[in-house]
Design an enzyme around this catalytic site. Structure first.
Site, PDB file in Angstrom:
ATOM      1  CB  SER A  68      -1.365  -0.128   0.834  1.00  0.00           C
ATOM      2  OG  SER A  68      -0.823  -0.093   2.520  1.00  0.00           O
ATOM      3  CG  ASP A 106       2.081  -6.933   1.316  1.00  0.00           C
ATOM      4  OD1 ASP A 106       1.852  -7.650   2.240  1.00  0.00           O
ATOM      5  OD2 ASP A 106       1.324  -5.649   1.009  1.00  0.00           O
ATOM      6  CE  LYS A 136      -0.083  -8.840   3.381  1.00  0.00           C
ATOM      7  NZ  LYS A 136      -0.809  -8.612   1.903  1.00  0.00           N
ATOM      8  CD  GLU A 138      -2.356  -8.889  -2.978  1.00  0.00           C
ATOM      9  OE1 GLU A 138      -3.284  -9.295  -3.738  1.00  0.00           O
ATOM     10  OE2 GLU A 138      -1.929  -7.847  -2.667  1.00  0.00           O
ATOM     11  CD  GLU A 205      -8.049  -6.089   1.419  1.00  0.00           C
ATOM     12  OE1 GLU A 205      -8.635  -4.991   1.174  1.00  0.00           O
ATOM     13  OE2 GLU A 205      -6.517  -6.237   1.060  1.00  0.00           O
TER      14      GLU A 205
END
Length: 289
Positions: A68, A106, A136, A138, A205
């Site tokens: 982000s 991330d 992390k 996704e 999320e």
């Protein structure tokens, strides 16, 4: 003994000082969920700089150096243009600025999807250059083999399922997930797959509240919610959203302060003082001795 950084007021630079406190570890975080429940929810916030890490660290169990930062720091339209160089630079800064929290970094888009070997190369670089505790990534069932590959080689992995911003083009936007029975079933399957693959925790999320509760009960690793449910094992927010740094407020964000307004007020007062020549005063200048 861990190391934190304090500001040297004579040089305005960060200098390390030893702190007699051990940093939390991935096993301690995973162990907070015992027999299917977490008595005290885990606290996680994003951090991108050493100074913000210093301020947040005493209050958090984990600090997330999220991709982000592409939007928050660099003004990019999405996270897709974030690079491994960016993540390593900001991850190292956050580790230097913290001494208590587990720091997770991330893995940016394009750094892990091609193969488990590519993911290991990227993740090992992140760990070696930043000193963070884990990465992390996704993806659910599709990324389970990669998660297993990494964890079997000593790299702690936090999974990220539900609304996955790196897949925004495929998802068609940032809407909540789980509106259909098919999506509901997929989210549950993804949660179980990343758990079985060895993820130590997961971010869930942008899913319907009932699904978030079902996922939290279905797996034995901590589920960190964002736009999910208070029943999750912990919560994470983008710190700048929580502090009111941006005009737009996502539905799932509670604004705890209006820092942007304070910055605007301070800048306005500074500009007025400069233009009226009321700053600097003798208190802010050097006089002959």
């Amino acid at each position: 003994m861990s190391t934190t950084f304090t500001l040297d007021t004579s040089t305005s630079r960060a200098n390390p000082t030893p702190t007699p406190m051990k940093r939390l570890t991935v096993p301690l975080i995973q162990g907070r969920k015992f027999e299917g429940r977490t008595d005290e929810p885990l606290v996680m916030l994003t951090a991108y700089t050493a100074r913000m890490a210093q301020l947040l660290d005493p209050h958090c169990d984990m600090l997330l150096v999220g991709d982000s930062l592409g939007q928050v720091i660099y003004g990019l339209p999405s996270t897709l243009a974030v690079t491994l160089d960016m993540m390593c630079a900001h991850g190292a800064a956050v580790v230097r600025g913290s001494f208590h929290s587990v720091v997770i970094v991330d893995m940016p888009f394009g750094s892990y999807e091609a193969s488990p070997a590519q993911a290991f190369h990227s993740a090992s670089r992140i760990l070696s250059e930043t000193g963070c505790s884990g990465v992390k990534l996704e993806g659910g069932e599709a990324m389970a083999p990669t998660i297993r590959f990494l964890t079997e080689r000593g790299i702690p992995v936090m999974a990220h399922i539900g609304l996955t911003p790196q897949a925004v083009n495929a998802l068609g936007g940032y809407g909540a997930r789980g509106q259909s029975q098919e999506e509901h079933a997929k989210i549950l399957a993804d949660a179980k797959a990343v758990t079985d693959a060895g993820a130590f925790s997961m971010v869930l999320e942008g899913v319907l509240e009932n699904i978030a509760g079902a996922v939290t009960r279905a797996v034995d690793i901590p589920v960190i919610g964002i736009g999910a449910s208070a029943d999750c094992d912990g919560q994470v927010l983008v710190t700048d959203d929580m502090l009111g740094m941006f005009d737009r407020v996502p539905r799932f964000v509670k604004r705890y302060h209006e820092v942007a307004n304070e910055i605007v007020d301070a800048a306005s007062q500074y500009a007025a003082d400069v233009r009226s020549r009321s700053f600097p005063t003798p208190d802010q200048t050097y006089q002959p001795k």
